[in-house]
Design a protein around this motif. Structure first.
Motif, PDB file in Angstrom:
ATOM      1  N   SER A  37     -12.156 -49.093  -5.966  1.00  0.00           N
ATOM      2  CA  SER A  37     -12.146 -49.718  -7.193  1.00  0.00           C
ATOM      3  C   SER A  37     -11.063 -50.724  -7.070  1.00  0.00           C
ATOM      4  N   ILE A  38     -11.377 -51.983  -7.952  1.00  0.00           N
ATOM      5  CA  ILE A  38     -10.262 -52.903  -7.785  1.00  0.00           C
ATOM      6  C   ILE A  38      -9.606 -52.854  -8.959  1.00  0.00           C
ATOM      7  N   LEU A  39      -8.493 -52.470  -8.947  1.00  0.00           N
ATOM      8  CA  LEU A  39      -7.407 -52.426 -10.131  1.00  0.00           C
ATOM      9  C   LEU A  39      -6.500 -53.292 -10.479  1.00  0.00           C
ATOM     10  N   PRO A  40      -6.012 -53.708 -11.777  1.00  0.00           N
ATOM     11  CA  PRO A  40      -5.097 -54.691 -11.901  1.00  0.00           C
ATOM     12  C   PRO A  40      -3.670 -54.297 -11.954  1.00  0.00           C
ATOM     13  N   THR A  41      -2.564 -55.179 -11.876  1.00  0.00           N
ATOM     14  CA  THR A  41      -1.275 -55.084 -11.846  1.00  0.00           C
ATOM     15  C   THR A  41      -0.600 -55.805 -12.975  1.00  0.00           C
ATOM     16  N   VAL A  42       0.504 -55.749 -13.305  1.00  0.00           N
ATOM     17  CA  VAL A  42       1.205 -56.799 -14.036  1.00  0.00           C
ATOM     18  C   VAL A  42       1.931 -58.046 -13.432  1.00  0.00           C
ATOM     19  N   SER A  43       1.731 -57.774 -12.137  1.00  0.00           N
ATOM     20  CA  SER A  43       2.233 -58.897 -11.103  1.00  0.00           C
ATOM     21  C   SER A  43       1.496 -60.021 -11.145  1.00  0.00           C
ATOM     22  N   LYS A  44       2.342 -61.265 -11.093  1.00  0.00           N
ATOM     23  CA  LYS A  44       1.574 -62.597 -10.979  1.00  0.00           C
ATOM     24  C   LYS A  44       1.194 -63.024  -9.674  1.00  0.00           C
ATOM     25  N   THR A  45       1.903 -62.383  -8.641  1.00  0.00           N
ATOM     26  CA  THR A  45       1.605 -62.715  -7.234  1.00  0.00           C
ATOM     27  C   THR A  45       0.783 -62.054  -6.739  1.00  0.00           C
ATOM     28  N   ALA A  46       0.676 -60.604  -7.179  1.00  0.00           N
ATOM     29  CA  ALA A  46      -0.332 -59.712  -6.527  1.00  0.00           C
ATOM     30  C   ALA A  46      -0.973 -58.953  -7.695  1.00  0.00           C
ATOM     31  N   PRO A  47      -1.987 -59.683  -8.466  1.00  0.00           N
ATOM     32  CA  PRO A  47      -2.672 -59.174  -9.841  1.00  0.00           C
ATOM     33  C   PRO A  47      -3.640 -58.116  -9.425  1.00  0.00           C
ATOM     34  N   ASN A  48      -3.880 -57.605  -8.458  1.00  0.00           N
ATOM     35  CA  ASN A  48      -4.901 -56.608  -8.270  1.00  0.00           C
ATOM     36  C   ASN A  48      -4.640 -55.834  -7.053  1.00  0.00           C
ATOM     37  N   TYR A  49      -5.271 -54.792  -6.938  1.00  0.00           N
ATOM     38  CA  TYR A  49      -5.101 -53.835  -5.612  1.00  0.00           C
ATOM     39  C   TYR A  49      -6.490 -53.042  -5.424  1.00  0.00           C
ATOM     40  N   LEU A  50      -6.740 -52.612  -4.187  1.00  0.00           N
ATOM     41  CA  LEU A  50      -7.762 -51.732  -4.095  1.00  0.00           C
ATOM     42  C   LEU A  50      -7.358 -50.302  -4.030  1.00  0.00           C
ATOM     43  N   LEU A  51      -8.126 -49.483  -4.768  1.00  0.00           N
ATOM     44  CA  LEU A  51      -8.031 -48.159  -4.662  1.00  0.00           C
ATOM     45  C   LEU A  51      -9.070 -47.429  -3.744  1.00  0.00           C
ATOM     46  N   ILE A  52      -8.560 -46.910  -2.813  1.00  0.00           N
ATOM     47  CA  ILE A  52      -9.769 -46.151  -1.947  1.00  0.00           C
ATOM     48  C   ILE A  52      -8.958 -44.502  -1.533  1.00  0.00           C
ATOM     49  N   ASP A  53      -9.818 -43.692  -1.744  1.00  0.00           N
ATOM     50  CA  ASP A  53     -11.025 -43.554  -2.235  1.00  0.00           C
ATOM     51  C   ASP A  53     -10.780 -43.063  -3.768  1.00  0.00           C
ATOM     52  N   SER A  54     -11.714 -43.794  -4.693  1.00  0.00           N
ATOM     53  CA  SER A  54     -11.583 -43.617  -5.920  1.00  0.00           C
ATOM     54  C   SER A  54     -12.809 -42.530  -6.564  1.00  0.00           C
ATOM     55  N   GLY A  55     -13.192 -41.739  -5.581  1.00  0.00           N
ATOM     56  CA  GLY A  55     -14.229 -40.541  -6.397  1.00  0.00           C
ATOM     57  C   GLY A  55     -15.115 -40.229  -5.189  1.00  0.00           C
ATOM     58  N   ALA A  56     -15.631 -40.697  -4.062  1.00  0.00           N
ATOM     59  CA  ALA A  56     -16.661 -40.508  -3.359  1.00  0.00           C
ATOM     60  C   ALA A  56     -16.625 -39.061  -2.693  1.00  0.00           C
ATOM     61  N   ASN A  57     -15.346 -38.796  -1.892  1.00  0.00           N
ATOM     62  CA  ASN A  57     -14.968 -37.606  -1.446  1.00  0.00           C
ATOM     63  C   ASN A  57     -13.771 -36.723  -1.860  1.00  0.00           C
ATOM     64  N   THR A  58     -14.177 -35.666  -2.398  1.00  0.00           N
ATOM     65  CA  THR A  58     -13.327 -34.846  -3.079  1.00  0.00           C
ATOM     66  C   THR A  58     -12.418 -34.098  -1.918  1.00  0.00           C
ATOM     67  N   ALA A  59     -13.038 -33.997  -0.635  1.00  0.00           N
ATOM     68  CA  ALA A  59     -12.331 -33.186   0.581  1.00  0.00           C
ATOM     69  C   ALA A  59     -12.177 -34.049   1.520  1.00  0.00           C
ATOM     70  N   SER A  60     -11.507 -35.104   1.375  1.00  0.00           N
ATOM     71  CA  SER A  60     -11.268 -36.063   2.426  1.00  0.00           C
ATOM     72  C   SER A  60     -10.418 -35.436   3.694  1.00  0.00           C
ATOM     73  N   LYS A  61     -10.384 -35.980   4.793  1.00  0.00           N
ATOM     74  CA  LYS A  61      -9.634 -35.571   5.983  1.00  0.00           C
ATOM     75  C   LYS A  61      -8.608 -36.722   6.254  1.00  0.00           C
ATOM     76  N   PRO A  62      -7.421 -36.314   6.658  1.00  0.00           N
ATOM     77  CA  PRO A  62      -6.379 -37.408   6.820  1.00  0.00           C
ATOM     78  C   PRO A  62      -6.738 -38.680   7.890  1.00  0.00           C
ATOM     79  N   GLU A  63      -7.547 -38.082   8.912  1.00  0.00           N
ATOM     80  CA  GLU A  63      -7.966 -39.132   9.482  1.00  0.00           C
ATOM     81  C   GLU A  63      -8.863 -40.288   8.905  1.00  0.00           C
ATOM     82  N   HIS A  64      -9.569 -39.788   7.761  1.00  0.00           N
ATOM     83  CA  HIS A  64     -10.529 -40.758   7.106  1.00  0.00           C
ATOM     84  C   HIS A  64      -9.715 -41.768   6.319  1.00  0.00           C
ATOM     85  N   LEU A  65      -8.365 -41.471   5.840  1.00  0.00           N
ATOM     86  CA  LEU A  65      -7.791 -42.353   5.327  1.00  0.00           C
ATOM     87  C   LEU A  65      -7.107 -43.556   6.033  1.00  0.00           C
ATOM     88  N   VAL A  66      -6.920 -43.299   7.476  1.00  0.00           N
ATOM     89  CA  VAL A  66      -6.635 -44.336   8.222  1.00  0.00           C
ATOM     90  C   VAL A  66      -7.865 -45.358   8.632  1.00  0.00           C
TER      91      VAL A  66
END
Length: 327
Positions: free
Chosen positions: A128-157
């Motif tokens: 998901s692409i989410l907003p911020t209040v920052s003028k220099t970094a107005p958005n960030y990517l949220l990963i994982d926002s709902g696909a895997n409820t039981a992720s493993k640590p290595e998946h996040l890498v």
């Protein structure tokens, strides 16, 4: 020319929203063309007068997959659905990306079955692409926002590495800052999953890992990529969107009931409030996409209006033009 496959039947409003929204994006981008999957008569009626019909191809898809269907069974059985036909077009190279407001479960299942995973990804993730209040970094990517409820640590890498590549191109940032969503900033905070993930992320030389990040600072623009398991990430996503919607409605109701403000003042403030807070409802950004699939697959909200669907199409076009994806 970028060609996008669009599921016109998906979402709460069907072609009136999906076809019109796609045509809005096409009107702003001369390099866009579309394969429109759905019922031809409904698609024809929804095409606005300003659309360049030379860049539209209508492909009949009679069957429909809804949230009531079992995702995997429906994908295998309903071969004449707009979701299956659209994903197949991407898999065969007839389209560069797929956009839908339909059943997210079916889209995930169909993406895995028809397009497939990138070599280094074990499980796909929702972005998901989410907003911020920052003028220099107005958005960030949220990963994982709902696909895997039981992720493993290595998946996040894996998500961090691929997410950094995409953030660099989609957000235009160099050396993206990667954070781990947690209940505290210290490395010792969290549960076994976050502690293990933190250790793996910290030792990865391919990531600009900044450490744990707490939810209350995300809107400040401290990170370009924020990693989480899908359960926690989805709660985070819905909290941001839901809070923004409630606050906006509450502010607008208070404005309308304020007897000290005349009609013109209320209208001016209302416009300002809507333009500011709508960023946090995801309306201005569009949908999210699946990380780890060989080609861009964008899933937008079922309740998306024409503007939100247009923005989802624009995300698809930008990702289709990205060097990260290859079919």
């Amino acid at each position: 020319m970028i060609r996008l496959a669009v599921d016109t039947k998906g979402g709460d409003f069907g072609p009136e929203t999906t076809v019109y929204g796609a045509c809005l994006a096409m009107h702003d981008n001369p390099e866009l063309s579309f394969l429109l999957f759905g019922l031809p008569d409904e698609i024809e009626q929804a095409i606005p007068d300003f659309a360049d019909r030379g860049r539209l191809e209508i492909i009949s898809a009679e069957e429909e997959i809804t949230d009531d269907h079992n995702p995997l069974k429906a994908i295998r059985k309903k071969q004449d659905s707009s979701i299956v036909k659209g994903l197949t077009a991407v898999a065969e190279g007839s389209a560069d990306a797929f956009v839908s407001a339909g059943s997210s479960g079916a889209i995930y299942a169909g993406s895995l079955l028809h397009i497939g995973l990138m070599p280094d990804i074990k499980r796909p993730a929702a972005v998901s692409i989410l907003p911020t209040v920052s003028k220099t970094a107005p958005n960030y990517l949220l990963i994982d926002s709902g696909a895997n409820t039981a992720s493993k640590p290595e998946h996040l890498v894996q998500y961090g590495k691929l997410g950094s590549d995409i953030a660099g191109q989609l957000l235009g940032v160099e050396n993206p800052r990667v954070g781990l969503l947690n209940i505290g900033s210290e490395a010792s905070k969290g549960n076994d999953f976050t502690k293990a993930a933190h250790q793996l992320l910290e030792t990865s030389e391919e990531l600009n890992f900044t450490g744990n990040v707490e939810p209350n600072v995300l809107l400040s623009g401290t990170n370009d990529v924020v990693l989480s398991d899908g359960f926690t990430g989805n709660i985070m996503l819905k909290s941001v969107e839901g809070t923004a919607e409630i606050l906006m409605n509450d502010l607008l109701n208070n404005l309308k009931n304020d007897e000290k403000l005349d009609e013109n003042a209320v209208k001016a403030v209302e416009d300002t409030v809507r333009s500011s807070i709508s960023r946090y409802t995801n309306e201005d950004i569009g949908g999210g996409f699946i990380l780890g699939i060989k080609a861009p697959v964008i899933i937008t909200h079922g309740a998306a209006d024409r503007t939100m669907f247009k923005h989802s199409v624009e995300i698809a076009a930008r990702l289709a033009d990205s060097s990260t994806f290859s079919t």
